[in-house]
Design an enzyme around this catalytic site. Structure first.
Site, mmCIF file in Angstrom:
data_model
loop_
_atom_site.group_PDB
_atom_site.id
_atom_site.type_symbol
_atom_site.label_atom_id
_atom_site.label_comp_id
_atom_site.label_asym_id
_atom_site.label_seq_id
_atom_site.Cartn_x
_atom_site.Cartn_y
_atom_site.Cartn_z
ATOM 1 N N LYS A 13 -3.887 21.908 -11.238
ATOM 2 C CA LYS A 13 -4.553 22.714 -12.262
ATOM 3 C C LYS A 13 -4.164 24.185 -12.143
ATOM 4 C CE LYS A 13 -8.731 19.894 -12.935
ATOM 5 N NZ LYS A 13 -10.216 19.875 -12.811
ATOM 6 N N ALA A 42 -10.365 24.605 -10.102
ATOM 7 C CA ALA A 42 -11.264 23.823 -9.256
ATOM 8 C C ALA A 42 -11.347 22.391 -9.772
ATOM 9 C CB ALA A 42 -12.660 24.458 -9.212
ATOM 10 N N ASP A 43 -11.758 21.511 -8.893
ATOM 11 C CA ASP A 43 -12.003 20.121 -9.278
ATOM 12 C C ASP A 43 -13.157 19.591 -8.438
ATOM 13 O OD1 ASP A 43 -11.062 17.823 -10.938
ATOM 14 O OD2 ASP A 43 -10.878 16.870 -8.974
ATOM 15 N N THR A 44 -13.986 18.763 -9.050
ATOM 16 C CA THR A 44 -15.154 18.205 -8.374
ATOM 17 C C THR A 44 -15.146 16.688 -8.520
ATOM 18 O OG1 THR A 44 -16.468 20.187 -8.824
ATOM 19 C CG2 THR A 44 -17.679 18.185 -8.267
ATOM 20 N N ALA A 101 -12.997 21.226 -4.638
ATOM 21 C CA ALA A 101 -11.881 22.026 -4.126
ATOM 22 C C ALA A 101 -11.664 23.204 -5.068
ATOM 23 C CB ALA A 101 -10.613 21.186 -4.031
#
Length: 210
Positions: free
Chosen positions: A58, A75-77, A112
Site C-alpha cells: 500500500k 496501514a492494514d488491519t 501494521a
C-alpha cells in the site's frame, strides 16, 4: 516525544475514514487518497507476514501517486482467530460465520503501519487481544442489517455498533480501530511529521470568537 517539526506534507494512502479521523484527532495534518492493490492471502502465509506485506504494498502504491520524496503513511488491519485471517465479509452468510467464530472468545487484531519517503520505509506492527461476549443469533442478523459489518475486517467495528460485543481488550484500542496512535506518532516524527499541528491556532481562533 513531542515534535513541532511537522512542516513536511503527509499523504495517507488509505480510503479509510477511521484512519483519517484518528490522525485528525491528534492534530496530524494530512491529505488522503485511496489506492488499489491485490490483498489476496498467499498459500500458507502467516498473518504476521501478510499484514506487513500488504502494508508495504500500500505504501509503495501510495508513493506512485504523490510528489517524489513526499512522506506516505499506509496501514492494514486483520482479525485473526485460530490462525485464520478474517477479512471483510463477502456477504451476510460470511459475516455471520465470522461473528460466530468470534463469539464468546478472544481473538487477535493485528495492525501494521508503514511510513515511506524516497529514501526509506519503516514498518511496525501492533497486536491487540480482543475479548467477545457470547453473541446471540438474532443479534448477528440485526447487526448485519445495520450495514456496519459489510466493510469491516472480521465483520465488526469496535468504534461503532459492534462495541456491544466487546467485553475487554488487552492492548491498543486505536490499533483495533485501524491505526495505533502512539506508534504512528513515533514513526512520523522520524520523518519530520509532527502532531498537534494547527491546534493552537485553532484554539486561539475559537477563543477570539467567544
Amino acid at each position: 516525544m513531542y515534535s513541532d517539526t511537522g512542516c513536511s506534507p503527509l499523504y495517507l494512502a488509505s480510503a479509510s475514514p477511521r484512519r483519517s479521523a484518528l490522525l485528525t484527532q491528534v492534530g496530524i495534518v494530512h491529505q488522503q487518497f485511496g489506492c488499489s492493490i491485490d490483498e489476496s492471502v498467499l498459500a500458507g502465509e502467516a498473518a504476521e507476514h501478510y499484514v506487513a506485506r500488504v502494508t508495504r504494498a500500500k505504501a509503495v502504491a501510495g508513493q506512485a501517486q504523490v510528489p517524489h520524496g513526499a512522506v506516505v503513511l499506509a496501514a492494514d488491519t486483520v482479525v485473526v482467530v485460530d490462525g485464520r485471517i478474517l477479512g471483510k465479509p463477502l456477504d451476510e452468510g460470511h459475516a455471520a460465520t465470522m461473528l460466530r467464530a468470534l463469539s464468546g472468545r478472544v481473538h487477535r487484531v493485528m495492525t501494521a503501519v508503514a511510513v515511506a519517503s524516497a529514501e526509506r520505509m519503516k514498518v511496525v506492527r501492533v497486536d491487540t487481544q480482543v475479548f467477545f461476549r457470547p453473541i446471540e443469533e438474532p443479534e448477528i442478523t440485526a447487526y448485519w442489517a445495520t450495514g456496519e459489518p459489510a466493510d469491516k475486517a472480521g465483520g465488526y467495528a469496535i468504534q461503532g455498533l459492534g462495541a456491544v460485543f466487546v467485553s475487554a481488550i488487552e492492548g491498543s484500542y486505536s490499533a483495533v480501530v485501524g491505526l495505533p496512535l502512539p506508534e504512528t506518532v513515533q514513526l512520523l516524527a522520524e520523518y519530520g511529521i509532527g502532531y498537534w499541528q494547527g491546534l493552537e491556532a485553532e484554539n486561539a481562533s475559537g477563543s477570539s470568537q467567544a
